[in-house]
Design a protein around this motif. Structure first.
Motif, short mmCIF file in Angstrom:
data_model
loop_
_atom_site.label_atom_id
_atom_site.label_comp_id
_atom_site.label_asym_id
_atom_site.label_seq_id
_atom_site.Cartn_x
_atom_site.Cartn_y
_atom_site.Cartn_z
N LYS A 5 0.85 -1.19 0.00
CA LYS A 5 0.00 0.00 0.00
C LYS A 5 0.89 1.25 0.00
CE LYS A 5 -4.27 0.75 1.11
NZ LYS A 5 -5.29 1.34 0.23
N ASN A 6 0.53 2.23 -0.81
CA ASN A 6 1.28 3.49 -0.77
C ASN A 6 0.89 4.27 0.49
OD1 ASN A 6 1.42 2.72 -3.67
ND2 ASN A 6 2.53 4.63 -3.77
N PRO A 7 1.83 5.05 1.02
CA PRO A 7 1.48 5.93 2.14
C PRO A 7 0.41 6.93 1.70
CG PRO A 7 3.86 5.99 1.68
CD PRO A 7 3.23 5.18 0.60
N THR A 8 -0.40 7.37 2.65
CA THR A 8 -1.48 8.31 2.34
C THR A 8 -1.19 9.69 2.91
OG1 THR A 8 -2.65 7.69 4.35
CG2 THR A 8 -3.26 6.51 2.32
N ALA A 9 -1.71 10.70 2.25
CA ALA A 9 -1.56 12.07 2.73
C ALA A 9 -2.88 12.81 2.61
CB ALA A 9 -0.48 12.79 1.94
N ALA A 10 -3.03 13.84 3.41
CA ALA A 10 -4.17 14.75 3.27
C ALA A 10 -3.62 16.17 3.29
CB ALA A 10 -5.16 14.57 4.41
N MET A 11 -4.44 17.10 2.78
CA MET A 11 -4.04 18.50 2.78
C MET A 11 -5.13 19.33 3.43
SD MET A 11 -3.14 20.96 -0.45
CE MET A 11 -2.45 22.59 -0.18
N LEU A 12 -4.71 20.30 4.24
CA LEU A 12 -5.66 21.22 4.86
C LEU A 12 -5.31 22.64 4.39
CD1 LEU A 12 -7.95 21.71 6.91
CD2 LEU A 12 -6.19 21.93 8.68
N VAL A 13 -6.18 23.23 3.60
CA VAL A 13 -5.98 24.60 3.11
C VAL A 13 -6.73 25.53 4.04
CG1 VAL A 13 -6.31 26.17 1.17
CG2 VAL A 13 -5.82 23.75 0.73
N ILE A 14 -6.01 26.48 4.64
CA ILE A 14 -6.60 27.36 5.63
C ILE A 14 -6.71 28.76 5.06
CG2 ILE A 14 -6.27 28.38 7.93
CD1 ILE A 14 -4.56 25.73 8.49
N GLY A 15 -7.92 29.29 4.91
CA GLY A 15 -7.99 30.65 4.42
C GLY A 15 -9.34 31.11 3.92
N ASP A 16 -9.86 32.16 4.56
CA ASP A 16 -11.09 32.80 4.12
C ASP A 16 -11.03 33.22 2.67
OD1 ASP A 16 -12.04 32.60 6.68
OD2 ASP A 16 -11.73 34.70 7.21
N ALA A 35 5.97 11.16 -5.97
CA ALA A 35 6.74 10.55 -4.87
C ALA A 35 6.14 9.23 -4.41
CB ALA A 35 6.82 11.52 -3.70
N GLY A 36 5.02 8.81 -5.03
CA GLY A 36 4.40 7.55 -4.61
C GLY A 36 3.61 7.67 -3.32
N ILE A 37 3.15 8.87 -3.03
CA ILE A 37 2.30 9.09 -1.85
C ILE A 37 0.91 9.48 -2.36
CG2 ILE A 37 1.94 10.55 0.19
CD1 ILE A 37 5.04 10.91 0.25
N ALA A 38 -0.12 8.79 -1.86
CA ALA A 38 -1.47 9.02 -2.39
C ALA A 38 -2.16 10.15 -1.62
CB ALA A 38 -2.30 7.74 -2.28
N LEU A 39 -2.43 11.25 -2.31
CA LEU A 39 -3.22 12.32 -1.69
C LEU A 39 -4.67 11.84 -1.64
CD1 LEU A 39 -3.41 15.18 -0.54
CD2 LEU A 39 -3.74 16.03 -2.87
N ALA A 40 -5.17 11.63 -0.44
CA ALA A 40 -6.45 10.93 -0.27
C ALA A 40 -7.60 11.87 0.10
CB ALA A 40 -6.32 9.85 0.79
N GLU A 41 -7.31 13.07 0.57
CA GLU A 41 -8.38 14.01 0.92
C GLU A 41 -7.81 15.40 1.04
OE1 GLU A 41 -10.82 12.87 4.27
OE2 GLU A 41 -11.72 14.86 4.45
N VAL A 42 -8.61 16.38 0.63
CA VAL A 42 -8.25 17.79 0.84
C VAL A 42 -9.43 18.46 1.52
CG1 VAL A 42 -7.63 19.98 -0.25
CG2 VAL A 42 -6.82 17.84 -1.24
#
Lengths: 239, 239
Positions: A2-13, A35-42
């Motif tokens: 399984k590839n490692p998973t990542a998420a992103m949190l964008v902060i800003g009005d 890089a072989g990392i799965a962006l799974a949620e933003v």
């Protein structure tokens, strides 16, 4: 594997109001895929303390790594660092290592390191600094969360500082076949081929351009030989 | 009066892999702001059934209105409609009203309404159709969720169909002052003025352009007179 998973949190009005069009999500998505990392949620959230804390806690618990962008400047609306400290139960204050970086930077231009600028040296107690070669004010890593600036040039530089420290999986390979037919004609054969390769992920992305209909058929996976075989089947079906 | 709140759910592997740069979020954000509806959260999730269902349930419970984009075409990876039915405990099948719309559309071009295209007439039992003047395949509204296409031209057309049916609040007004100083010099006076107008929201968005530093100071609120007064104070402070 399984590839490692990542998420992103964008902060800003400014993103949620439509004033600014976010560019960092698209950039990070491409970098992580390479890089072989799965962006799974933003998630995109406003400059509100409780919302930021709840979101980063949820994402940090669900994914291997989290990247945040936005809210680490010197003005009163930059509350990300304090939120991160609160989310992970750490104290926060001006830290000597961060202050030294800022002091050296502002000394060069003869600018005063005033109270507002010192806010950018407020770093949670156990966080590790992220290098900012563009404008010096550091980001930081707290637990599995990398806290970075929202200004795209600085965000890009911080991603470059962080990515080599992460362990990726096998790169996610991707091939695209462009077919100039309606998706309704593509769907049958495409679905059958997708079913025959359950370990590959196949998606159809329709377009209309110069009055012509078509779709980009995208096949993703980690096994180069299998990917090539499936692309061969697709080319045959839609030649 | 509190403005109504909205959230957006972007569904699509192609956004998370970095293949496609989402355009719909920025468009919807601007439209909602103009309509006096506060976009309060955006989530981007992959084409995975459980993840989509959990996300739409969470957003529908937390905000007045939810907009989704993506995953309502004819191919096997288009699973949004079925997920929405499952999320709200409704049955789903090809519905006559949606089939009639598709039949009329394809009759015009002499195209067969085959099994794949009929998938686009799969609509949850109690949903209301959303008009699609671009390519006919309808979106739908289920409870407080508006389910729309991901193709930007169709998304825009569906937003135009839905927005007039929503009740907005007073428009969110916004004014910007551009200051060519570093944020560290701006922060002090700016924070003091922000504190003096607690019912306005003030943010600073730094930029570097042609080697010059500066920041856009943005003031948002609903009271025109108060907004003008605060802008006057800002102009004075940074003239």
């Amino acid at each position: 594997m399984k590839n490692p998973t990542a998420a992103m949190l964008v902060i800003g009005d400014e993103i949620l109001s439509g004033r600014t069009r976010d560019a960092n999500m698209h950039y990070l998505a491409g970098q992580l895929t390479d890089a072989g990392i799965a962006l799974a949620e933003v998630r995109v959230v406003p400059d509100e303390r409780d919302v930021i804390i709840a979101a980063v806690q949820a994402l940090a618990a669900n994914y291997d790594t989290v990247f945040t962008s936005g809210g680490i400047g010197p003005t009163h609306d930059d509350i990300t660092a304090d939120c991160m400290a609160a989310a992970f139960g750490q104290t926060i204050d001006v830290r000597d290592d961060a202050r030294d970086i800022l002091q050296a930077h502002y000394d060069k231009s003869g600018t005063e390191l005033n109270e507002a600028r010192l806010r950018m040296a407020r770093i949670p107690a156990d966080a590790t600094l992220i290098d900012n070669p563009v404008s010096s004010a550091p980001g930081f890593t707290i637990e599995n969360v990398h806290v970075m600036a929202g200004v795209p040039s600085v965000f890009i530089a911080m991603v470059a500082s962080v990515l080599p420290t992460l362990t990726g999986g096998a790169p996610l390979l991707s091939e695209t076949l462009t077919v100039h037919r309606g998706e309704g004609d593509i769907a049958g054969p495409f679905g059958a081929i997708a079913e025959a390769y359950p370990s590959l992920s196949m998606g159809s992305y329709p377009f209309q351009k110069d009055g012509r209909y078509g779709a980009h058929l995208v096949v993703r996976g980690q096994d180069r030989a299998m990917l090539d075989e499936a692309m061969g089947k697709l080319s045959e079906a839609f030649s």
